[in-house]
Design an enzyme around this catalytic site. Sequence first.
Site, PDB file in Angstrom:
ATOM      1  N   CYS A   2       0.829  -1.205   0.000  1.00 58.05           N
ATOM      2  CA  CYS A   2       0.000   0.000   0.000  1.00 58.05           C
ATOM      3  C   CYS A   2       0.866   1.259   0.000  1.00 58.05           C
ATOM      4  CB  CYS A   2      -0.880  -0.037   1.250  1.00 58.05           C
ATOM      5  SG  CYS A   2      -2.385   0.913   1.068  1.00 58.05           S
ATOM      6  N   ASP A  21      -6.190  -3.060  11.078  1.00 58.54           N
ATOM      7  CA  ASP A  21      -5.017  -2.198  11.194  1.00 58.54           C
ATOM      8  C   ASP A  21      -4.867  -1.795  12.659  1.00 58.54           C
ATOM      9  OD1 ASP A  21      -2.841  -0.709  10.407  1.00 58.54           O
ATOM     10  OD2 ASP A  21      -3.963   0.709   9.178  1.00 58.54           O
TER      11      ASP A  21
HETATM   12  O1  LIG Z   1      -0.779   5.028   4.439  1.00 61.42           O
HETATM   13  C1  LIG Z   1      -1.330   6.110   4.639  1.00 61.42           C
HETATM   14  O2  LIG Z   1      -0.698   7.191   4.582  1.00 61.42           O
HETATM   15  C2  LIG Z   1      -2.793   6.155   4.970  1.00 61.42           C
HETATM   16  C3  LIG Z   1      -3.388   7.388   5.217  1.00 61.42           C
HETATM   17  C4  LIG Z   1      -4.730   7.465   5.510  1.00 61.42           C
HETATM   18  C5  LIG Z   1      -5.503   6.319   5.561  1.00 61.42           C
HETATM   19  C6  LIG Z   1      -4.920   5.080   5.317  1.00 61.42           C
HETATM   20  C7  LIG Z   1      -3.573   4.973   5.023  1.00 61.42           C
HETATM   21  N1  LIG Z   1      -2.981   3.726   4.816  1.00 61.42           N
HETATM   22  C8  LIG Z   1      -3.754   2.530   4.797  1.00 61.42           C
HETATM   23  C9  LIG Z   1      -3.091   1.226   4.621  1.00 61.42           C
HETATM   24  O3  LIG Z   1      -3.738   0.317   4.091  1.00 61.42           O
HETATM   25  C10 LIG Z   1      -1.733   0.908   5.189  1.00 61.42           C
HETATM   26  O4  LIG Z   1      -1.145  -0.047   4.372  1.00 61.42           O
HETATM   27  C11 LIG Z   1      -1.959   0.322   6.596  1.00 61.42           C
HETATM   28  O5  LIG Z   1      -2.364   1.354   7.434  1.00 61.42           O
HETATM   29  C12 LIG Z   1      -0.678  -0.323   7.171  1.00 61.42           C
HETATM   30  O6  LIG Z   1       0.361   0.610   7.254  1.00 61.42           O
HETATM   31  P1  LIG Z   1       1.758   0.219   7.950  1.00 61.42           P
HETATM   32  O7  LIG Z   1       1.533   0.085   9.415  1.00 61.42           O
HETATM   33  O8  LIG Z   1       2.672   1.341   7.616  1.00 61.42           O
HETATM   34  O9  LIG Z   1       2.208  -1.069   7.307  1.00 61.42           O
END
Ligand SMILES: O=C(O)c1ccccc1NCC(=O)[C@H](O)[C@H](O)COP(=O)(O)O
Length: 210
Positions: free
Chosen positions: A6, A130
């Site tokens: 993502c 999440d």
């Molecule tokens: O990634 C972002 O900046 C974001 C901003 C606002 C809403 C959702 C967002 N990300 C969503 C996702 O699916 C990410 O992959 C998920 O939160 C996992 O993130 P991480 O902990 O960094 O792997």
Amino acid sequence: MRVKICGITQPQQATAIASLGATALGFICVPSSPRYVTATQIRAVVTQLPDNIDKIGVFANAHIQEINQIVQDAGLTGVQLHGDESPEFCYQVRKNFPSVEILKALRIRSLDHLELAAIYAQYVDTLLLDAYHPQQLGGTGKTLDWAMLEKFHPGTPWFLAGGLTPANILEALSLVNPDGIDLSSGVEIQPGNKDLNKVAELFQKLGSRE
Ligand SMILES: O=C(O)c1ccccc1NCC(=O)[C@H](O)[C@H](O)COP(=O)(O)O
């Protein structure tokens, strides 16, 4: 297992990540995110990708008309609702887009919060769990308490997200049995700039399980 990377912003990185083994790519349609991309930018990436890769737009508390416009303009195959969308709103989105995969992200604060999963599971195709962060909606790098999810079976396919990295993925999957995994900051150099070496390491680790 489905693997979603993502926070994609660059066409070359998208095609490289798809070649490494990702089954889904996520595009952040939330203007406040450092990973935000416009529908035009997403389309430039999507047109380079094979048909079998899921192209998922991530929205938070957006109006249904805005989601509609971006799905069409960008050529998305999935919509991930990552804000405080109600089950009723998810149902409206589900009805509006019968051929698009609808995912609801739940930012889990406690064991009690997991009860929401059974409700949302009735209105969406897929859930995504999440980690909760008081200031950020996603891409936080914070992990969930995996042990809490050992017996999690919501009755619909689900992704595990939140702070997953090549270093911790095998430990997470030894405790939890999701249908897919979602990674963002754990395979990044900086927000929106993916580290292809880390993505390759991730698939190498996943391959070692088989
Ligand atoms: O990634 C972002 O900046 C974001 C901003 C606002 C809403 C959702 C967002 N990300 C969503 C996702 O699916 C990410 O992959 C998920 O939160 C996992 O993130 P991480 O902990 O960094 O792997």
